[in-house]
Structures are given as C-alpha cells and as structure tokens.
Design a protein around this motif. Structure first.
Motif, short mmCIF file in Angstrom:
data_model
loop_
_atom_site.label_atom_id
_atom_site.label_comp_id
_atom_site.label_asym_id
_atom_site.label_seq_id
_atom_site.Cartn_x
_atom_site.Cartn_y
_atom_site.Cartn_z
N UNK A 253 0.98 -1.34 0.00
CA UNK A 253 0.01 -0.14 -0.01
C UNK A 253 0.81 1.21 0.07
N UNK B 87 4.25 8.65 7.04
CA UNK B 87 3.52 8.62 5.98
C UNK B 87 4.14 9.62 4.72
N UNK C 102 2.78 1.50 -3.58
CA UNK C 102 1.78 1.90 -4.70
C UNK C 102 1.21 3.27 -4.24
N UNK C 103 1.41 3.78 -3.14
CA UNK C 103 0.59 4.99 -2.83
C UNK C 103 -0.97 4.80 -2.29
N UNK C 104 -1.38 3.53 -2.60
CA UNK C 104 -2.81 3.58 -2.20
C UNK C 104 -3.22 3.58 -0.75
N UNK C 105 -2.01 3.66 0.02
CA UNK C 105 -2.49 3.84 1.30
C UNK C 105 -2.85 5.26 1.53
N UNK C 106 -2.68 6.04 0.99
CA UNK C 106 -3.05 7.61 0.82
C UNK C 106 -4.60 7.59 0.33
N UNK C 107 -5.08 6.98 -0.47
CA UNK C 107 -6.47 6.71 -0.79
C UNK C 107 -7.04 6.03 0.46
N UNK C 108 -6.54 4.90 0.78
CA UNK C 108 -7.40 4.46 1.93
C UNK C 108 -7.66 5.17 3.23
N UNK C 109 -6.49 6.19 3.67
CA UNK C 109 -6.51 6.73 4.75
C UNK C 109 -7.33 8.02 4.65
N UNK C 110 -7.78 8.34 3.56
CA UNK C 110 -8.56 9.35 3.34
C UNK C 110 -9.82 9.05 3.25
N UNK C 111 -10.17 7.78 3.24
CA UNK C 111 -11.50 7.37 3.20
C UNK C 111 -11.83 7.39 4.65
#
Lengths: 307, 238
Positions: free
Chosen positions: B77, B238, B80-89
């Motif tokens: 995560x 982060x 690929x940077x998807x952690x940013x997408x997840x944590x802004x949900x």
C-alpha cells in the motif's frame, strides 16, 4: 460546506513546505490552486483531507476543526498520482470505495451506475484497473472521489493524462459539481484555471502570493491598459503623432506603419478607448480594429513565482 | 467494525486473485501432509492416534508461510501509494490494521480447515483424544494470530516487501526459539522472563491439551501489541 484555513504550517525537516497560509473557500466556489512544483499545494491538500497531520494552525470545515471531528466522509479526494488497486475491476473498486465511505448498501449500485455514466467508464467498467489507459484510470480516480457525493472535492491535478476531449468533459463536470459543492483543485495548466475556477490562489515556497479572480490578478499584475489599434488614414505618420498627443496615452509603439497598426499603452488608472475613437471621428479616419490586450495568466504566474 | 470487514474482504479477494492464496494452501497442505503422513517420524511411525505430529509440522510451516502473506499488507500500500487513498476514506488506522489482520487470519483458518480430513482420518482409525486435538488447533490459531500481528508490524516498517518478510522472520525467530534458548542459558529472573516470552513454551502447553489462562493472555497480548505498533508506525510514517 465552507472551508477555512488558518495560519497553516507544515515543515519537512528544516524546510517549510507550507508557511503560515490562511484562506477561505465557500460552498459553491471552485478554487484553483496554482504554484510551481514543490510550492506546497499537495501538502496543503493532504492536510485538508486529513491524510497529513496539521503541525501548526488549523483547518475548519463547516465550523469545526478537523483535528477534533473526522470530516473524511464529506470529502472526496483525488490524490496527485491517483493510486488505485490495479488488480481490481473498475466496478468492484468503486463498490469498495463506496462502502468505505459509508454509502448505504441499497444506494451503492445506483451510485456506481451514476459515476460510470458521469465519468464515461461504461465500456471499461468490467476491466481490471491495471488494464486501463492513463486517461481511463484518471476517470476511475475521479469516480472514486465523487462516489459518495461529498460536499467537498479536493482534486490534485485532475486532468493530467486526459486527451483534449476528456479535459473539456472533466472541466464541465467539475464546473457543474462546483455549483453546489466546495471544490479545490490544483493544476499546472493555466488555461484550465481560467476555464474552471471562480478564484485563483497562487502559492510559492509555501506562501500565498496572490488570491483573487483571474481579472483581479490581471489588474494587480499590470496597472496599465494595453490596446492594439488599426486606423485607416491617408497618412499613418499623422495618426502616430496624433495618438502620442492624446493625454490618456502613455506610449505608442508602431507595429506596422504601412497598415496603420499601433500598440498603445494607456497611462496608469486611465482608459483611452473613448479618446482614440473620438480622435478618429473628428479627423475623419476609420478605426478598423481595437483589441484590448490582456496580460496572460502565464505572465502573472511567472512574475509572482520567479525569484 | 463494518469497515474492518470491507478491508478484510478486499484483501482476501486479492489473495485469491493473485494466486497467493492457492500457492500458500497447496504448499502448506503439501508440506504438512508429507511430513505428517509419509516421511520421518510420521503418524504411522509414532503409532498413536493423535495429531501431535501434524501440529509439530504446522508449527514450523506456518512460521515460514505467515510472513509471506503478511509482507505485502502495508508495504505494498505504501509502495503504490494506495495507503493515501485508504486513509483519506472514512476509516482510521485501527480499522485498516484490523482489516488486514483479519484477512490473513481467515486465510490461515481456511488452510487449517483443509486439514480437518486428517482429523477425521485419524479419528476413524484409532481412539483419538478429541480435547487435545481441538486445543492443538486452537494453539495453531493463537500462534498464527501472534505471527500475523508481528508480520503486519514488520510490513508497516518498510515499503519493501522483501525487507518486511525478513524482518517478520527475524522477529519471529526470537519468539519461535531464541527466547527458549536464552531461557535455558540464563538463570534467575532473567531466565523466567525469557521463558515467559518464548512462544514455543506456551504453544506446547496448549497443544498438549492444557488450557491455561496465562497462555491465552500471552497470545492475545502479543497480538494486540503488534496491532498497536502497526497503527503507530502507519500514523508516523506517511
């Protein structure tokens, strides 16, 4: 929902990425965030979305500090590099995002349908995201940001990778959304800001250097009016001399004496259109063209951010 | 709770989509089956209607397999940077970590469920001690809970999956046998501390059929500690 940013500061090591910036965005407003690379746009946006912690200052959304109340449910965010799960089909990914954003189960399908239609993903909706082209991935990114119909949209360079047709579509979409929602978008493409945004905020080295509509920025950047005129007269030389004698005109540059084209700069705080017209009437000359010259946003941008 | 399940479901789906799940299941069943039934001091050699042999084998196979399934959890995560997408949900760190943990745990549960035929087979050819078998399975589940939690913590330390894998193994080795060895080579209170920390001791007492609250507290507290540490690392880096 109104957003109010108060004296926000964030540093990475010794370098201040965002340095004491304050601004407000109101509901129904589209704010364009401009600035050179590394100016602090993305950092500011990441703090609004709650991804990065606030170091100093505060962000108030709908009257409440985001440090006290989680506002993520009301925010749709398209990150800069648009990270997506490449192994997931588009529809499944959108469902995943919808559920995480607490869209009620019975509405999930209709929201996905709406987003697929709105972002033009119909043909690609069952493909895996990894198989899509960059433009389509960008659409998926936009779709996931808007899936829960958020009050606030934060879009970090929303039109990168799109072809010109798509750019127009997406801009229309953003403008449409911006009527009822609060939108902040960042971009490098200057015509885009003019085309979509109500207000422009230029930041440089973590500080706000300009804030206003495109028109006010132009006025700020350049006090004098610039006109290009073409006058048909027996003697262009006479026109040139007569123009120079007008009180509201500062300088006259000859573009082409034979065709009678001149570039005119008015004196600060004055407008010379009327005088030029009246001069032509009284002399019996024909005024063929009068084109107001606008300072390009590019020039304003360069002037404010080059130092 | 709902968000935890959404994360877990996606993660579990991606295990099966990416073949990780199948490889892990086949390898786990292959290894444990081979050593339980066919080779070395297997069930026929021991000549006892008990699954102790299997528990011993699974104890080691899971030790190596769990880091392989946990290594990508946070690291990928991050990469690929998807952690940013997840944590802004609208989820928090804990829900994210718990979701990941649950997905890995369910995969282990599925793997262990496939070994139930072993149980049925042995029960049908001899007089098996049901209590000891059930607590043996419980021991494996508790041990997995601990290693998954450690693995996710290791994964939250780096954005490189291989680094995460090796870190998880390195931390795991201490619990798996180094603490046991240290307990033997020291004396006094220090020896007791190492003895308490050694996962093998707790596992053995459970898999022998002795359910002691001390052991349960040990497994649960280390699992929770790993989960808290992962949360902390995600919020910090982060």
């Amino acid at each position: 929902m109104d957003i109010s940013i108060n004296q926000l500061t964030k540093s990475y090591g010794f370098q201040k990425a965002v340095d004491d910036i304050s601004f407000q965005v109101k509901t129904g407003e589209i704010l364009g965030f401009l600035g050179p690379n590394g100016a602090g746009k993305t950092t500011t946006m990441k703090m609004i979305t709650g991804y990065l912690d606030i170091e100093e200052g505060d962000i108030i959304i709908d009257g409440q500090s985001i440090q006290k109340r989680d506002m993520k449910e009301n925010i749709g965010y398209l990150p800069e590099h648009n990270p997506l799960y490449h192994d997931m089909p588009v529809v499944n990914y959108l469902a995943f995002c919808a559920k995480l954003q607490k869209v009620p189960n019975h509405l999930v399908d209709s929201r996905i349908k709406k987003m697929v239609q709105l972002c033009g993903l119909d043909v690609e909706k069952h493909k895996k995201i990894g198989e899509l082209s960059k433009g389509y991935r960008q659409r998926v990114g936009l779709a996931q940001a808007m899936i829960h119909d958020p009050e606030i949209l934060i879009l970090d360079e929303p039109t990168t990778g799109l072809d010109p047709n798509q750019i127009v579509e997406i801009r229309d979409l953003i403008r449409q959304m911006g009527k009822e929602k609060t939108v902040i978008l960042s971009t490098h493409i200057l015509p885009e800001v003019e085309a979509t945004c109500d207000r422009i905020l230029i930041i440089n080295n973590g500080k706000i250097v300009a804030d206003g509509t495109a028109d006010t920025l132009r006025k700020q950047a350049q006090g004098q009016q610039v006109l290009q005129v073409k006058v048909e007269a027996p003697s262009p030389q006479a026109v040139y001399e007569k123009l120079q004698s007008l009180p509201s005109i500062n300088t006259v540059d000859i573009i082409n004496l034979d065709t009678g084209r001149f570039e005119i700069q008015s004196r600060p705080e004055s407008v010379s259109n009327q005088h030029i017209f009246q001069m032509c009437v009284s002399e019996g000359w024909v005024l063929m063209e009068m084109i107001p010259f606008e300072t390009k946003l590019e020039d304003i941008f360069r002037e404010l951010t080059m130092n | 709770m709902n968000s935890v399940w959404i994360i877990a479901k996606r993660e579990l789906g991606s295990f099966f989509d990416s073949l990780v799940a199948y490889i892990m299941l086949i390898a786990f069943l292959g290894f444990s089956g081979f050593f339980t039934w066919l080779f070395g001091s297997d069930i026929f050699y021991v000549k006892e209607a008990s699954l102790q042999v299997f528990f011993g084998v699974a104890f080691w196979t899971l030790f190596f397999f769990i880091p392989a399934i946990t290594m990508r959890q946070i690291a990928e995560e991050r990469k690929t940077g998807t952690i940013e997408m997840l944590l802004t949900k609208s989820i928090n760190y804990r829900q994210l970590v718990l979701g990941k943990w649950l997905a890995c745990f369910l995969l282990v549960v599925i793997a262990l469920a496939f070994t139930l035929p072993y149980y049925i087979t042995v029960a049908s050819i001899g007089d098996i001690d049901h209590g000891a078998t059930i607590s043996g399975y419980l021991g494996l589940l508790l041990m997995s809970a601990v290693y998954i939690s450690i693995g996710i913590f290791a994964s939250s330390l780096s954005s490189n999956q291989i680094v995460s894998f090796l870190l998880a193994l390195l931390i795991g080795i201490f619990f798996h046998f180094l603490f046991g060895i240290l307990a033997g080579s020291t004396s006094g209170w220090l020896s007791e501390v190492f003895d308490t920390l050694s996962l093998t001791n707790h596992f053995e007492s459970i898999s022998r059929g002795v359910l002691d609250s001390k052991d349960l507290i040990y497994f649960i507290s280390i699992t929770l500690f790993g989960i808290f540490m992962s949360e902390y690392m995600i919020s910090k880096k982060k």
